[in-house]
Design an enzyme around this catalytic site. Structure first.
Site, PDB file in Angstrom:
ATOM      1  N   ILE A   1       0.853  -1.293  -0.010  1.00 58.58           N
ATOM      2  CA  ILE A   1       0.053   0.125   0.029  1.00 58.58           C
ATOM      3  C   ILE A   1       0.951   1.272  -0.062  1.00 58.58           C
ATOM      4  O   ILE A   1       0.361   2.177  -0.510  1.00 58.58           O
ATOM      5  CB  ILE A   1      -0.944  -0.023   1.236  1.00 58.58           C
ATOM      6  CG1 ILE A   1      -2.006   0.919   1.131  1.00 58.58           C
ATOM      7  CG2 ILE A   1      -0.179   0.146   2.572  1.00 58.58           C
ATOM      8  CD1 ILE A   1      -3.176   0.600   1.672  1.00 58.58           C
TER       9      ILE A   1
ATOM     10  N   ASN B   1      -4.344  -1.368  -2.139  1.00 57.75           N
ATOM     11  CA  ASN B   1      -5.030  -1.806  -1.022  1.00 57.75           C
ATOM     12  C   ASN B   1      -5.741  -3.066  -1.209  1.00 57.75           C
ATOM     13  O   ASN B   1      -6.670  -3.161  -1.356  1.00 57.75           O
ATOM     14  CB  ASN B   1      -5.952  -0.501  -0.467  1.00 57.75           C
ATOM     15  CG  ASN B   1      -6.448  -0.864   0.763  1.00 57.75           C
ATOM     16  OD1 ASN B   1      -6.313  -1.954   1.525  1.00 57.75           O
ATOM     17  ND2 ASN B   1      -7.135  -0.039   1.283  1.00 57.75           N
TER      18      ASN B   1
ATOM     19  N   ASP C   1       0.721  -5.776   9.836  1.00 56.74           N
ATOM     20  CA  ASP C   1       0.568  -5.020  10.941  1.00 56.74           C
ATOM     21  C   ASP C   1      -0.281  -5.532  12.139  1.00 56.74           C
ATOM     22  O   ASP C   1      -1.575  -5.865  11.619  1.00 56.74           O
ATOM     23  CB  ASP C   1       0.156  -3.550  10.235  1.00 56.74           C
ATOM     24  CG  ASP C   1       1.082  -3.109   9.301  1.00 56.74           C
ATOM     25  OD1 ASP C   1       2.146  -3.106   9.584  1.00 56.74           O
ATOM     26  OD2 ASP C   1       0.661  -2.436   8.348  1.00 56.74           O
TER      27      ASP C   1
HETATM   28  N1  SAM Z   1       5.722  -8.823   4.591  1.00 51.99           N
HETATM   29  C1  SAM Z   1       6.894  -7.978   4.801  1.00 51.99           C
HETATM   30  C2  SAM Z   1       7.787  -8.581   5.774  1.00 51.99           C
HETATM   31  O1  SAM Z   1       7.204  -9.665   6.162  1.00 51.99           O
HETATM   32  O2  SAM Z   1       8.922  -8.334   5.734  1.00 51.99           O
HETATM   33  C3  SAM Z   1       6.467  -6.554   5.387  1.00 51.99           C
HETATM   34  C4  SAM Z   1       5.717  -6.579   6.727  1.00 51.99           C
HETATM   35  S1  SAM Z   1       5.427  -5.106   7.269  1.00 51.99           S
HETATM   36  C5  SAM Z   1       5.172  -5.216   8.967  1.00 51.99           C
HETATM   37  C6  SAM Z   1       3.587  -4.981   6.667  1.00 51.99           C
HETATM   38  C7  SAM Z   1       3.497  -4.502   5.342  1.00 51.99           C
HETATM   39  O3  SAM Z   1       2.139  -4.501   4.924  1.00 51.99           O
HETATM   40  C8  SAM Z   1       3.736  -2.873   5.398  1.00 51.99           C
HETATM   41  O4  SAM Z   1       4.773  -2.542   4.272  1.00 51.99           O
HETATM   42  C9  SAM Z   1       2.459  -2.210   4.879  1.00 51.99           C
HETATM   43  O5  SAM Z   1       2.574  -0.919   4.330  1.00 51.99           O
HETATM   44  C10 SAM Z   1       1.764  -3.236   4.231  1.00 51.99           C
HETATM   45  N2  SAM Z   1       0.165  -2.931   4.318  1.00 51.99           N
HETATM   46  C11 SAM Z   1      -0.614  -2.860   5.284  1.00 51.99           C
HETATM   47  N3  SAM Z   1      -1.809  -2.764   4.918  1.00 51.99           N
HETATM   48  C12 SAM Z   1      -2.058  -3.137   3.636  1.00 51.99           C
HETATM   49  C13 SAM Z   1      -2.947  -3.267   2.746  1.00 51.99           C
HETATM   50  N4  SAM Z   1      -4.357  -3.202   2.933  1.00 51.99           N
HETATM   51  N5  SAM Z   1      -2.674  -3.394   1.391  1.00 51.99           N
HETATM   52  C14 SAM Z   1      -1.448  -3.854   1.168  1.00 51.99           C
HETATM   53  N6  SAM Z   1      -0.239  -3.655   1.992  1.00 51.99           N
HETATM   54  C15 SAM Z   1      -0.578  -3.211   3.221  1.00 51.99           C
END
Ligand code: SAM
Length: 270
Positions: free
Chosen positions: A75, A111, A134
């Protein structure tokens, strides 16, 4: 915010050609007329890394799943751009190798809580990764979690029967939350939040079957019958060790909570 996100009205209208140029079908003339100029690929995207962050998992999966087209969905604009640059740098560094590596991975800003079925048709995906989502700790923020009964319905829709969802987190409570949502989904109509994850007597099996996993470090000892377990074990190792967040947990000596859910065959699915 979402009003600046672009997404196709339906999966058939999504033009993947700039994402996977090495897989654009050679003769696109006739199909282009039918689908508003969309250049078709020789095969569909079958793997989605939802909330892919900086793309570590995509890069690791590329050689492990060479026959699949793999997409990261993220996102945050700047993070998506970083991943796009990372992939194009890898592609150009290895341009003289044959077959050319990293052609099967790409990243898209989206998203995924809103537009997943705009990108993927029913039953299109074989693997969905939800890695270190998250946690949204506060109760009033739980609706922002990327696992809920509504979203389980979308994951079930875009996954093929037999396809798997892989979840990993370092927050034990979130791991249990995700597991209860997937296990409850389809148990009693919609399933989920209100039922607290219990499957009542006489109810049909849920949409997802939880796969029992080998202990960390003992994946190699897992008895493999049809080849499926070896694949699952390899992918579980990958989400533990190759995601940016998974690496952080290794450095800090923390714990990781992994679950894998296989989508059942569901003749009653509308
Ligand atoms: N998956 C990666 C890892 O394991 O290293 C990143 C984890 S990070 C804590 C969570 C990621 O999910 C962030 O980059 C955030 O921007 C993304 N994210 C959160 N909500 C989202 C959504 N609705 N659609 C797409 N991405 C999303």
């Amino acid at each position: 915010s979402d009003h600046r996100l672009t997404y196709p009205a339906s999966p058939a209208l999504m033009d993947w050609s700039s994402h996977y140029p090495a897989f654009v079908a050679p003769d696109t003339q006739s199909v282009a007329k039918d689908h508003a100029g969309v250049k078709p690929l020789t095969k569909p995207v079958t793997v989605a890394d939802i909330g892919c962050g900086f793309g570590g998992l995509l890069v690791a999966l590329s050689p492990l799943l060479p026959d699949e087209l793999i997409l990261g969905l993220e996102i945050r604009t700047q993070v998506t751009e970083y991943v796009e640059d990372r992939i194009s740098a890898l592609r150009s560094q290895c341009a003289d190798r044959s077959p050319r590596p990293y052609q099967n991975i790409s990243c898209l800003r989206a998203n995924t809580m809103k537009f997943l079925p705009n990108f993927f048709a029913r039953g299109q995906l074989s693997h969905i990764f939800l890695c270190f989502p998250d946690p949204h700790f506060k109760a009033r923020k739980h609706k922002a979690r990327i696992v809920s009964s509504t979203l389980c319905a979308e994951y079930a829709y875009v996954l093929r029967p037999g396809g798997c969802v892989y979840t990993i987190t370092d927050v034990e409570e979130l791991g249990e939350w995700m597991r209860s949502r997937f296990e409850a989904f389809g148990n009693s109509g919609v399933g989920g939040e209100d039922e607290g994850g219990e499957s009542g007597e006489g109810r049909a099996e849920g949409m997802f079957e939880t796969i029992e996993l080998p202990e960390e470090g003992k994946e190699g000892e897992w008895v493999d019958e049809g080849g499926q377990k070896g694949l699952v074990a390899m992918l579980v190792r990958c989400i533990r060790e190759e995601t940016e967040e998974g690496k952080k947990v290794t450095r800090n000596g923390g714990k990781r909570f992994v679950s894998v859910f296989r989508r059942r065959e569901d003749p009653a699915w509308p």
